[in-house]
Every structure is written in structure tokens, then in C-alpha cells.
Design a protein around this motif. Structure first.
Motif, short mmCIF file in Angstrom:
data_model
loop_
_atom_site.label_atom_id
_atom_site.label_comp_id
_atom_site.label_asym_id
_atom_site.label_seq_id
_atom_site.Cartn_x
_atom_site.Cartn_y
_atom_site.Cartn_z
N CYS A 6 -7.21 -1.28 -2.97
CA CYS A 6 -8.04 -2.39 -3.44
C CYS A 6 -7.17 -3.61 -3.76
O CYS A 6 -7.54 -4.75 -3.47
CB CYS A 6 -8.82 -1.97 -4.68
N HIS A 7 -6.02 -3.34 -4.37
CA HIS A 7 -5.09 -4.43 -4.71
C HIS A 7 -4.65 -5.15 -3.43
O HIS A 7 -4.62 -6.39 -3.38
CB HIS A 7 -3.89 -3.83 -5.44
N THR A 8 -4.33 -4.38 -2.41
CA THR A 8 -3.90 -4.96 -1.13
C THR A 8 -5.02 -5.77 -0.48
O THR A 8 -4.79 -6.88 0.01
CB THR A 8 -3.47 -3.83 -0.16
N GLY A 19 -4.45 1.06 -5.28
CA GLY A 19 -3.44 0.29 -4.54
C GLY A 19 -4.05 -0.38 -3.32
O GLY A 19 -3.74 -1.53 -3.00
N ARG A 27 -6.20 2.17 -11.29
CA ARG A 27 -4.79 2.44 -11.57
C ARG A 27 -4.57 2.82 -13.03
O ARG A 27 -3.62 3.53 -13.34
CB ARG A 27 -3.95 1.22 -11.21
N SER A 86 2.44 1.71 -3.53
CA SER A 86 1.50 2.18 -4.55
C SER A 86 1.08 3.61 -4.28
O SER A 86 0.91 4.41 -5.20
CB SER A 86 0.28 1.26 -4.64
N SER A 142 -9.29 -2.33 -8.71
CA SER A 142 -7.91 -1.86 -8.58
C SER A 142 -7.29 -1.55 -9.93
O SER A 142 -6.72 -0.48 -10.14
CB SER A 142 -7.08 -2.92 -7.86
N SER A 143 -7.44 -2.49 -10.87
CA SER A 143 -6.81 -2.26 -12.18
C SER A 143 -7.49 -1.11 -12.91
O SER A 143 -6.83 -0.33 -13.61
CB SER A 143 -6.83 -3.53 -13.04
N SER A 181 -9.78 -6.77 -7.41
CA SER A 181 -8.73 -6.75 -8.44
C SER A 181 -9.17 -5.94 -9.65
O SER A 181 -8.39 -5.15 -10.19
CB SER A 181 -8.40 -8.18 -8.90
N THR A 184 0.84 -1.21 0.00
CA THR A 184 0.00 0.00 0.00
C THR A 184 0.87 1.26 0.00
O THR A 184 0.59 2.21 -0.72
CB THR A 184 -0.93 0.02 1.24
N SER A 191 -7.47 -7.15 -1.94
CA SER A 191 -7.64 -8.35 -2.75
C SER A 191 -6.65 -9.43 -2.33
O SER A 191 -7.02 -10.60 -2.15
CB SER A 191 -7.45 -7.96 -4.22
N ARG A 192 -5.41 -9.03 -2.14
CA ARG A 192 -4.37 -9.99 -1.72
C ARG A 192 -4.67 -10.56 -0.34
O ARG A 192 -4.54 -11.77 -0.10
CB ARG A 192 -3.01 -9.29 -1.67
#
Lengths: 244, 251
Positions: free
Chosen positions: A183-185, A181, A237, A139, A233-234, A230, A136, A187-188
Motif C-alpha cells: 500500500c505504501h508503494t 508495504g 504496519r 518492507s 499502510s500505516s 497511506s 516493496t 501510494s508513492r
């Protein structure tokens, strides 16, 4: 940067973090000798315990995200590239963010599934922090760096203070990319949570058919959320300036 | 007339690269000082030293003194207050990610002005001075960044005028503006001369000739010559390189 500092940055701090995690884990453990015995004697369902502990990690996740964004702003806006603190923090963030999620996943499975009683909330919180903060922060830093320097200069040129420039221009312009970023985190993290629950089913036996249906349902929801975060997030970004 | 700005032995380096090699000049109050010279001659750097925005660039070393009303700008603790006294227009238009209205009202609000009626008056006055009012008066709530390049540049000028600066630094303000609008803005600048001191950096030597009371010629970080505009643009400036540059023999 000389070799000693480089070595310190690359090796020492991650090791320190890991040692600290292990230390805290051992320090804050509930004193039980055999977890299997405890399960039976305490009549605890392992899967439910895993789910409860994962729920407790949600506030940790939120705090870790907020802290990450704050770190990113402090590093980018207040610390110059020559600043010693920045020179120490930045390589650690990069190194920790490059560790695959599966490593944290395995760590989480070890503590959460195989040692759910003897492991502490603190150790799990550290895993979440290690999973969330570096990515995070990185990003968010990238999002802040992507703001055209001329916008800052234009605002400074009319007498705006640093705080005003950040709140009025840098934050609004970088917000979507920062959210991407985040959202990406998330998601992970959800993927790791799904993995933990899945493994807890495999470990738990015997298990009723209805429980399996419920758990698969839970995992399905988690994986759908992973996919959703994901995608969001994409999108964020790739379109950081849709608002402007 | 008293000196508004006094620059003495000003040296600037970007890392190891020199940008200004010890220049000294004075800017008289309520004059338009034209600064001409080819690229990389240090014109923009000079402006940024005055309002201390050069400090935002890392790896810069500044030596010498720049005095504003007799006070060294580097000794001024309130750098934001200093910048409010100096309006700056950059070469490329920079619309802040705000509405047209908010772009112009940004600086007054930063100074603490909240009264809507007063802000309305300031916004209208500045947009008119920048020759933009007629084009945007019906859509002040639109994003400033959605305007055309030329309109954004005029919005930048309006923003620079909004806090009624004592000094206005114009760095290639007309680079993205059409000739007719440029002429309209030049007329405004002539009238503003009575209210503020104007530093006009331009690559258009004829613009300096039209507007400036005095003109400085810079080359490779050196101040080659500064004199009355009539002298600089005559057939007999002090330095041959000034004559050559103005007449297109190089640059």
C-alpha cells in the motif's frame, strides 16, 4: 566484505541499472526528431497521452509488486546471510529504496511529460520498477524477519517442509505487514502519477476550462487514493498481527 | 535393550563459542533419559542436534556422530522424515497461528493424512495425553495462540505427540505449566515410555528423579556423568560436581 566488493555493491550496480535504463530508453524510442512538431502534425493531446501511458503502467506496477514479494521470500528463506547473491542483492535494495520518490518523479516527468512520444513504454516501466521493487522488497523482507523464529522451529520440529512452513505460517503471519508495504508503494506511485498529470497541465497550452476541471478532478481522486493507501499502510504496519 | 540413539564425540560450536565439547552417550530404547545441568551447559543444543533443527541456526559447526537406530542422522537425506520420527517440545510455548484442532492435526496432515475421522481421533487422543482435552474440547476452532501460556505449552506437547514419534524430546516442558498439570503430564510420560524413547531436559532435578530411568549431568558443554537415576541422586555419584549441583551447592 572487502573494499572492492563494498565499492561494487554501493556504486556499480545502481550505475548499471541507470545505464541500462538509459540504454533501453534510447534503443526503444520512436524515431521522431521534434516532439512539438509531432504533437501538432499528429494532433495528439499531451495530457491524454500521459494518462494513457500511466494506465499502461498499472500492469507493470502489479507485476513489479509480485516480483518484489517473491524476491523478498527467496532472499529471506532460501539464501543464507553468507550467500554471495544475497550479499550483492541486499545492499542494492537498500540503496535504491533510500532514493526519494521525487527523483523517480522527476525522471517520470522528463520521459512522460516532456518527451511523451520519443520515450518508450520500456523506459517508463523501468522507472516504475525502480520506484516499486526496492521499497516493496525491503518492507516484505522486514515483515518476514519479524516472524518469530520459534514458530518456524516449531513447524520444522514436526517435520514440516520449508514450503509448508512458508505457506502455512510465514506467509499468513507476515501478509498484513507485506500488504502494508505494498500500500505504501502504491501510494508513492500514485503520488508520482498525480505529479506527472499536474505538470502536463502546466506544460500544455492553450487548455480549455472544461479540461482543467476534468484534470483537477483526476488529480483529486489520485491524491485521495494516495491518502487512503497511506492510512491503510500505516494501519497494517502498526498492527501486523491483527488476524492472530 | 538396544540403543536407540548413539552419540559419539559430539562437538558443537556457535561461531567460535563451544557449546558441546565432545560428548558421547547412548540412549536406550524405551527409556526416559533425564538430562540435567545449569544454563549454558548444552542440553538444548544436544536435543537440536538429534532432530537436526540446529542446522536452522546459522554459523553452527557440528562434529562427531549421532546415530539413530544405527544410522548417522547427518547421512539421512530426508531431514523432514527424520524430524517426523522425533517429537520436540521447546521450553517456551509456541502455538502455531492455527486453530487448536489444526495445531494438533498439522503434523499428521504434513504426513499426508486427510481423513477427517482419523484426524479427529488423533486430535482427541493427543489433547487428552497432554491433559488439555477437557479445557478445549468445546472450542477446538479457536486460535491456539489465544490460549494461556500453560495451555499453549500443553498444546505444544499434544502437537509433538500427534505424529506418534519414536523419540520424544522434552526441553523444559513444565516451565510454563502449573504443578498439578505437570504431574498429570508426568503420568502420561510414564505410560508413553512403553511406546517411545524420551529425552527429558529439565532444570527441576526432582522431576528427573521422578521420571528418568537414567540421568545425565552436563556442565559447560561437557557430559560430567551419566548413570542410573538412583545412583546420580544418591549420596555417592561418581563426580563431586554432580552431587554439588543436585544438592544446590552451585548452579
Amino acid at each position: 566484505m572487502d573494499k572492492t566488493k563494498l565499492l561494487f555493491n554501493i556504486i556499480a550496480v545502481p550505475i548499471l541499472i541507470i545505464v541500462l535504463t538509459v540504454y533501453l530508453t534510447l534503443t526503444f524510442t520512436v524515431p521522431t526528431v521534434n516532439s512539438e512538431v509531432s504533437f501538432e502534425s499528429m494532433n495528439i493531446n499531451r495530457i491524454n497521452l500521459v494518462k494513457v501511458r500511466l494506465m499502461w503502467m498499472i500492469p507493470v506496477l502489479c507485476v513489479a509488486i509480485i516480483v518484489s514479494v517473491v524476491i523478498a521470500f527467496v532472499v529471506e528463506e532460501w539464501l543464507s546471510t553468507n550467500n554471495l547473491i544475497r550479499r550483492i542483492i541486499e545492499p542494492q535494495i537498500i540503496i535504491l529504496s533510500s532514493i526519494p520518490s521525487i527523483v523517480y518523479g522527476i525522471l517520470a516527468i522528463y520521459y512522460l511529460v516532456f518527451n511523451p512520444i520519443s520515450s518508450s513504454y520500456v523506459s517508463l516501466a523501468f522507472i516504475v520498477i525502480l520506484l516499486v521493487v526496492p521499497i516493496t522488497t525491503l518492507s516484505a523482507q522486514n515483515a518476514i524477519r519479524n516472524i518469530d523464529i520459534s514458530i518456524r522451529h516449531a513447524a520444522y520440529a514436526v517435520g514440516a517442509t520449508k514450503t509448508k512452513v512458508i505457506l502455512d505460517h510465514v506467509l499468513p503471519l507476515s501478509l498484513l505487514e507485506i500488504l502494508g508495504g505494498i500500500c505504501h508503494t502504491i501510494s508513492r506511485t500514485l503520488a508520482v502519477a498525480a505529479l506527472c498529470i499536474l505538470v502536463s497541465i502546466l506544460v500544455e497550452s492553450p487548455i480549455s476550462g472544461q479540461t482543467i476541471v476534468n484534470i483537477v478532478h483526476n488529480i483529486g481522486i489520485l491524491l485521495l487514493l494516495v491518502l487512503l493507501f497511506s492510512i491503510v499502510s500505516s494501519f497494517l504496519r502498526k498492527n501486523p498481527n491483527v488476524m492472530y | 535393550m538396544r540403543n536407540k540413539i548413539e552419540i559419539e564425540d559430539l562437538k558443537v560450536h556457535y561461531g567460535d563459542i563451544p557449546a558441546l565439547n565432545g560428548i558421547s552417550l547412548n540412549v536406550v530404547e524405551n527409556e526416559i533419559l533425564g538430562i540435567i545441568g545449569p544454563a549454558q551447559s548444552g542440553k538444548t543444543t544436544l536435543l537440536k542436534v538429534i532432530n537436526r533443527t540446529l542446522e536452522l541456526t546459522q554459523g553452527v559447526t557440528i562434529e562427531g556422530s549421532v546415530r539413530l537406530d544405527g544410522i548417522d542422522v547427518n547421512s539421512i537425506g530426508d531431514v523432514y522424515g527424520l524430524r517426523k520420527r522425533i517429537g520436540m517440545v521447546l521450553p517456551l510455548p509456541v502455538g502455531l497461528p492455527l486453530s487448536i484442532y489444526d495445531n494438533v492435526a498439522f503434523a499428521p496432515r504434513t504426513s499426508g493424512l486427510r481423513n477427517k475421522a482419523e484426524l479427529d481421533v488423533i486430535v482427541e487422543r493427543c489433547l487428552q495425553q497432554a491433559a488439555l482435552w477437557d479445557e478445549v474440547k468445546d472450542r477446538l476452532d479457536s486460535l491456539g495462540t489465544k490460549l494461556s501460556g500453560g495451555q499453549q505449552q500443553r498444546l505444544t506437547i499434544a502437537r509433538a505427540l500427534s505424529h506418534q514419534p519414536e523419540i520424544l524430546c522434552l526441553d523444559e516442558f513444565s516451565i510454563a505449566v502449573d504443578p498439578i498439570t505437570t504431574m498429570r503430564i508426568e503420568e502420561v510420560l510414564k505410560s508413553l515410555k512403553n511406546e517411545m524413547t524420551i529425552l527429558l531436559v529439565t532444570n527441576l532435578v526432582q522431576q528427573a528423579k521422578r521420571l528418568a530411568n537414567r540421568t545425565a549431568f552436563m556442565l559447560n558443554g561437557d557430559l560430567v556423568e551419566i548413570d542410573d537415576t538412583e545412583v546420580i541422586f544418591s549420596d555417592n555419584p561418581t563426580q563431586q560436581s554432580t552431587y554439588d549441583y543436585i544438592n544446590g551447592n552451585f548452579g
